[in-house]
Design an enzyme around this catalytic site. Structure first.
Site, PDB file in Angstrom:
ATOM      1  N   GLY A  15       0.826  -1.206   0.000  1.00 20.28           N
ATOM      2  CA  GLY A  15       0.000   0.000   0.000  1.00 20.28           C
ATOM      3  C   GLY A  15       0.853   1.246   0.000  1.00 20.28           C
ATOM      4  O   GLY A  15       2.084   1.193  -0.142  1.00 20.28           O
ATOM      5  N   GLU A  73      10.052  -2.321   4.194  1.00 22.80           N
ATOM      6  CA  GLU A  73       9.313  -2.216   2.920  1.00 22.80           C
ATOM      7  C   GLU A  73      10.273  -1.859   1.784  1.00 22.80           C
ATOM      8  O   GLU A  73      10.206  -2.420   0.690  1.00 22.80           O
ATOM      9  CB  GLU A  73       8.210  -1.169   3.044  1.00 22.80           C
ATOM     10  CG  GLU A  73       7.068  -1.636   3.943  1.00 22.80           C
ATOM     11  CD  GLU A  73       6.037  -0.577   4.262  1.00 22.80           C
ATOM     12  OE1 GLU A  73       4.956  -0.942   4.731  1.00 22.80           O
ATOM     13  OE2 GLU A  73       6.303   0.624   4.049  1.00 22.80           O
TER      14      GLU A  73
HETATM   15  C1  5RP Z   1       3.161   0.954   6.255  1.00 24.46           C
HETATM   16  C2  5RP Z   1       2.833   1.596   4.960  1.00 24.46           C
HETATM   17  C3  5RP Z   1       1.461   1.352   4.410  1.00 24.46           C
HETATM   18  O1  5RP Z   1       1.583   0.830   3.128  1.00 24.46           O
HETATM   19  C4  5RP Z   1       0.709   2.640   4.361  1.00 24.46           C
HETATM   20  O2  5RP Z   1       0.710   3.226   5.650  1.00 24.46           O
HETATM   21  C5  5RP Z   1      -0.726   2.434   3.887  1.00 24.46           C
HETATM   22  O3  5RP Z   1      -1.448   1.785   4.879  1.00 24.46           O
HETATM   23  P1  5RP Z   1      -2.965   1.373   4.725  1.00 24.46           P
HETATM   24  O4  5RP Z   1      -3.020   0.314   3.682  1.00 24.46           O
HETATM   25  O5  5RP Z   1      -3.335   0.865   6.082  1.00 24.46           O
HETATM   26  O6  5RP Z   1      -3.756   2.588   4.340  1.00 24.46           O
HETATM   27  O7  5RP Z   1       3.603   2.278   4.347  1.00 24.46           O
HETATM   28  O8  5RP Z   1       4.426   1.355   6.726  1.00 24.46           O
END
Ligand code: 5RP
Length: 219
Positions: A82, A103
């Site tokens: 995401g 990530e």
């Molecule tokens: C986690 C991230 C996530 O991809 C980002 O925060 C998006 O999160 P969500 O899918 O809960 O909206 O970078 O470190």
């Protein structure tokens, strides 16, 4: 549709990018949680996953999907994750879930980054979402001062210690006109582990959940 329904929609749609007989890189967050749940249905077609957080590893294992150590893997065909913001070039802000360092490591192993996001994440210019930066604790105040000199207001994320034992600064007030340049600049500051700008590791594809269905953006 609710935001969570849009997240579920793109989590399911991401299955088309999973390569049969191969490993898949798995990100972190509520959208990825939907992807993991969808992945469970086709788990017998993949050899396993490389995960970007303890939370995702736990969810993968709970669904019977083997999680491999990233050090045992040379390449991944695809990484699915995401974003907190994505622009029209595929540049992203990530780290809202504090998993940005792992990530970026898993994204670096992958040939293709598939971003899954609901339409609220698409922006013209990155920076409305506070920029997460993972820092070694003893550098937090100095890194915050450096952001202040750039017009940013950095605050320590309360109560958060990353999977790597570090802290997160959330930086408000930045308008990131040149994501590649800012990523390179902040990466040079002593004590910065990872800046949550994903420009060198931008998305190749974004599956965007909209009221009209899944929109595919390619960059
Ligand atoms: C986690 C991230 C996530 O991809 C980002 O925060 C998006 O999160 P969500 O899918 O809960 O909206 O970078 O470190």
């Amino acid at each position: 549709m609710t935001q969570d329904e849009l997240k579920a929609l793109v989590g399911q749609a991401a299955l088309q990018y999973v390569v049969p007989g191969a490993l898949v890189g798995v990100g972190t967050g509520s959208t990825v949680n939907h992807f993991i749940d969808a992945l469970a249905a086709i788990k017998d077609t993949i050899t396993g996953a490389v995960s970007s957080s303890e939370a995702s590893s736990e969810r993968l294992r709970a669904r019977g999907i083997p999680v491999l150590d990233s050090n045992t893997v040379e390449r991944l065909p695809v990484y699915i994750d995401g974003a907190d913001e994505i622009d029209h070039q595929g540049y992203m802000i990530k780290g809202g879930g504090a998993a940005l360092t792992r990530e970026k490591i898993v994204a670096d192993l992958a040939e293709r980054f598939v971003c899954i996001a609901d339409e609220s994440k698409l922006v013209k210019t990155l920076g409305r979402f506070p920029l997460p930066v993972e820092v070694i604790p003893m550098a937090a105040a100095q890194v915050a001062r450096r952001f202040k000199a750039l017009g940013g207001d950095a605050n320590l994320r309360a109560g958060v210690v990353t999977d790597n034992g570090n802290v997160i600064l959330d930086v408000r007030g930045l308008s990131i006109a040149d994501p590649l340049a800012m990523e390179s600049e902040v990466n040079q500051w002593p004590g910065v582990v990872t800046v949550g700008i994903f420009a060198r590791h931008k998305a190749g594809v974004c599956l965007l959940g909209t009221a009209a269905g899944v929109k595919t953006l390619t960059f």
